[in-house]
Design a protein around this motif. Structure first.
Motif, PDB file in Angstrom:
ATOM      1  N   PRO A  33     -79.232 -51.502   3.346  1.00  0.00           N
ATOM      2  CA  PRO A  33     -78.794 -50.269   2.683  1.00  0.00           C
ATOM      3  C   PRO A  33     -77.350 -50.303   2.178  1.00  0.00           C
ATOM      4  O   PRO A  33     -77.067 -49.759   1.112  1.00  0.00           O
ATOM      5  N   GLU A  34     -76.449 -50.946   2.899  1.00  0.00           N
ATOM      6  CA  GLU A  34     -75.042 -50.983   2.474  1.00  0.00           C
ATOM      7  C   GLU A  34     -74.897 -51.645   1.105  1.00  0.00           C
ATOM      8  O   GLU A  34     -74.124 -51.189   0.265  1.00  0.00           O
ATOM      9  N   ARG A  35     -75.651 -52.719   0.869  1.00  0.00           N
ATOM     10  CA  ARG A  35     -75.561 -53.428  -0.412  1.00  0.00           C
ATOM     11  C   ARG A  35     -76.219 -52.643  -1.541  1.00  0.00           C
ATOM     12  O   ARG A  35     -75.700 -52.582  -2.657  1.00  0.00           O
ATOM     13  N   VAL A  36     -77.369 -52.052  -1.264  1.00  0.00           N
ATOM     14  CA  VAL A  36     -78.059 -51.285  -2.297  1.00  0.00           C
ATOM     15  C   VAL A  36     -77.239 -50.040  -2.643  1.00  0.00           C
ATOM     16  O   VAL A  36     -77.040 -49.725  -3.823  1.00  0.00           O
ATOM     17  N   PHE A  37     -76.715 -49.373  -1.623  1.00  0.00           N
ATOM     18  CA  PHE A  37     -75.883 -48.192  -1.849  1.00  0.00           C
ATOM     19  C   PHE A  37     -74.665 -48.556  -2.694  1.00  0.00           C
ATOM     20  O   PHE A  37     -74.302 -47.831  -3.623  1.00  0.00           O
ATOM     21  N   ARG A  38     -74.035 -49.681  -2.392  1.00  0.00           N
ATOM     22  CA  ARG A  38     -72.868 -50.109  -3.182  1.00  0.00           C
ATOM     23  C   ARG A  38     -73.245 -50.319  -4.645  1.00  0.00           C
ATOM     24  O   ARG A  38     -72.498 -49.950  -5.554  1.00  0.00           O
ATOM     25  N   ALA A  39     -74.424 -50.880  -4.888  1.00  0.00           N
ATOM     26  CA  ALA A  39     -74.875 -51.076  -6.278  1.00  0.00           C
ATOM     27  C   ALA A  39     -75.082 -49.743  -6.992  1.00  0.00           C
ATOM     28  O   ALA A  39     -74.948 -49.673  -8.210  1.00  0.00           O
ATOM     29  N   TYR A  40     -75.375 -48.693  -6.258  1.00  0.00           N
ATOM     30  CA  TYR A  40     -75.546 -47.361  -6.827  1.00  0.00           C
ATOM     31  C   TYR A  40     -74.217 -46.635  -7.031  1.00  0.00           C
ATOM     32  O   TYR A  40     -74.168 -45.664  -7.791  1.00  0.00           O
ATOM     33  N   THR A  41     -73.158 -47.064  -6.352  1.00  0.00           N
ATOM     34  CA  THR A  41     -71.912 -46.288  -6.380  1.00  0.00           C
ATOM     35  C   THR A  41     -70.705 -47.023  -6.949  1.00  0.00           C
ATOM     36  O   THR A  41     -69.717 -46.387  -7.290  1.00  0.00           O
ATOM     37  N   ASP A  42     -70.744 -48.335  -7.058  1.00  0.00           N
ATOM     38  CA  ASP A  42     -69.631 -49.114  -7.602  1.00  0.00           C
ATOM     39  C   ASP A  42     -69.836 -49.256  -9.113  1.00  0.00           C
ATOM     40  O   ASP A  42     -70.790 -49.896  -9.549  1.00  0.00           O
ATOM     41  N   PRO A  43     -68.957 -48.672  -9.925  1.00  0.00           N
ATOM     42  CA  PRO A  43     -69.174 -48.707 -11.380  1.00  0.00           C
ATOM     43  C   PRO A  43     -69.262 -50.121 -11.949  1.00  0.00           C
ATOM     44  O   PRO A  43     -69.959 -50.346 -12.944  1.00  0.00           O
ATOM     45  N   ASP A  44     -68.582 -51.091 -11.339  1.00  0.00           N
ATOM     46  CA  ASP A  44     -68.672 -52.468 -11.818  1.00  0.00           C
ATOM     47  C   ASP A  44     -70.064 -53.045 -11.610  1.00  0.00           C
ATOM     48  O   ASP A  44     -70.474 -53.963 -12.325  1.00  0.00           O
ATOM     49  N   LEU A  45     -70.799 -52.518 -10.635  1.00  0.00           N
ATOM     50  CA  LEU A  45     -72.172 -52.950 -10.398  1.00  0.00           C
ATOM     51  C   LEU A  45     -73.167 -52.080 -11.171  1.00  0.00           C
ATOM     52  O   LEU A  45     -74.124 -52.594 -11.750  1.00  0.00           O
ATOM     53  N   VAL A  46     -72.940 -50.783 -11.200  1.00  0.00           N
ATOM     54  CA  VAL A  46     -73.841 -49.851 -11.896  1.00  0.00           C
ATOM     55  C   VAL A  46     -74.044 -50.287 -13.349  1.00  0.00           C
ATOM     56  O   VAL A  46     -75.168 -50.303 -13.855  1.00  0.00           O
ATOM     57  N   VAL A  47     -72.975 -50.658 -14.007  1.00  0.00           N
ATOM     58  CA  VAL A  47     -73.049 -51.026 -15.425  1.00  0.00           C
ATOM     59  C   VAL A  47     -73.906 -52.280 -15.648  1.00  0.00           C
ATOM     60  O   VAL A  47     -74.393 -52.518 -16.748  1.00  0.00           O
ATOM     61  N   GLN A  48     -74.153 -53.037 -14.584  1.00  0.00           N
ATOM     62  CA  GLN A  48     -74.938 -54.269 -14.703  1.00  0.00           C
ATOM     63  C   GLN A  48     -76.441 -54.055 -14.543  1.00  0.00           C
ATOM     64  O   GLN A  48     -77.214 -54.950 -14.876  1.00  0.00           O
TER      65      GLN A  48
END
Length: 185
Positions: A33-48
């Motif tokens: 969950p920590e990694r998936v949540f980060r992908a949902y909340t970190d704009p550098d990841l969201v844009v990808q």
């Protein structure tokens, strides 16, 4: 389109209850969950990963915290732009995100979305429930491309999680070239 359940080979389930103006989306990911949540909340990841492959995304703002807000735009090759914005009402790390969601092409159609991140022992199930103003608004969202965008976004998120096992952001120059601030817009 008041329909029941649609499944996809990648495991994404999208359910539109015929009697309620809701969409329920469920998907499992091979990451905690920590990694998936980060992908949902970190704009550098969201844009990808967020949205269809055929569109380019840039973020004006993405402040994923309780009381924060966001705005992003998807652009097609022909220059057509699709803007989205909302407010984060509750952000509970690795557990839950409650936010509003508005497609700027239909500004009166605000939905309330709740995403829950369930720990499956090294895997994560994300279940998102969207509540719209009406069944007609819900059906318009579904027929307007939401299903394709969700499915392709989930595929892209899988790819991102596999490519970045440590969860670190991809700091490519072209990612940042697509990010603008509100003052530049």
């Amino acid at each position: 389109m008041s329909t029941a359940k649609t499944n996809h080979r990648d495991g994404t389930q999208i359910v539109a209850d015929p009697a309620l103006p809701t969409i329920l989306i469920s998907r499992e990911f091979d990451a905690p969950p920590e990694r998936v949540f980060r992908a949902y909340t970190d704009p550098d990841l969201v844009v990808q990963w967020l949205g269809p492959r055929r569109l380019t995304m840039w973020i004006d703002r993405y402040d994923a915290r309780s009381g924060g807000s966001y705005r992003y735009v998807h652009r097609a090759d022909d220059g057509t732009e699709y803007g989205f914005h909302g407010v984060f009402h509750e952000v509970r790390p690795s557990e839950r995100i409650v936010q509003t969601f508005t497609f700027e092409g239909f500004p009166d159609g605000v939905s309330l979305e709740t995403a829950v991140f369930e720990d499956l022992g090294g895997r994560t199930r994300v279940t998102t429930k969207s509540l719209m103003d009406s069944i007609e608004a819900r059906d318009a969202m579904i027929t307007g491309g939401m299903e394709r965008g969700v499915r392709e976004g989930h595929e892209r998120l899988d790819e991102l999680l596999r490519a970045r096992p440590s969860g670190k952001a991809d700091r490519r120059a072209d990612t940042h070239a697509d990010r603008r601030t509100e003052t530049e817009s």
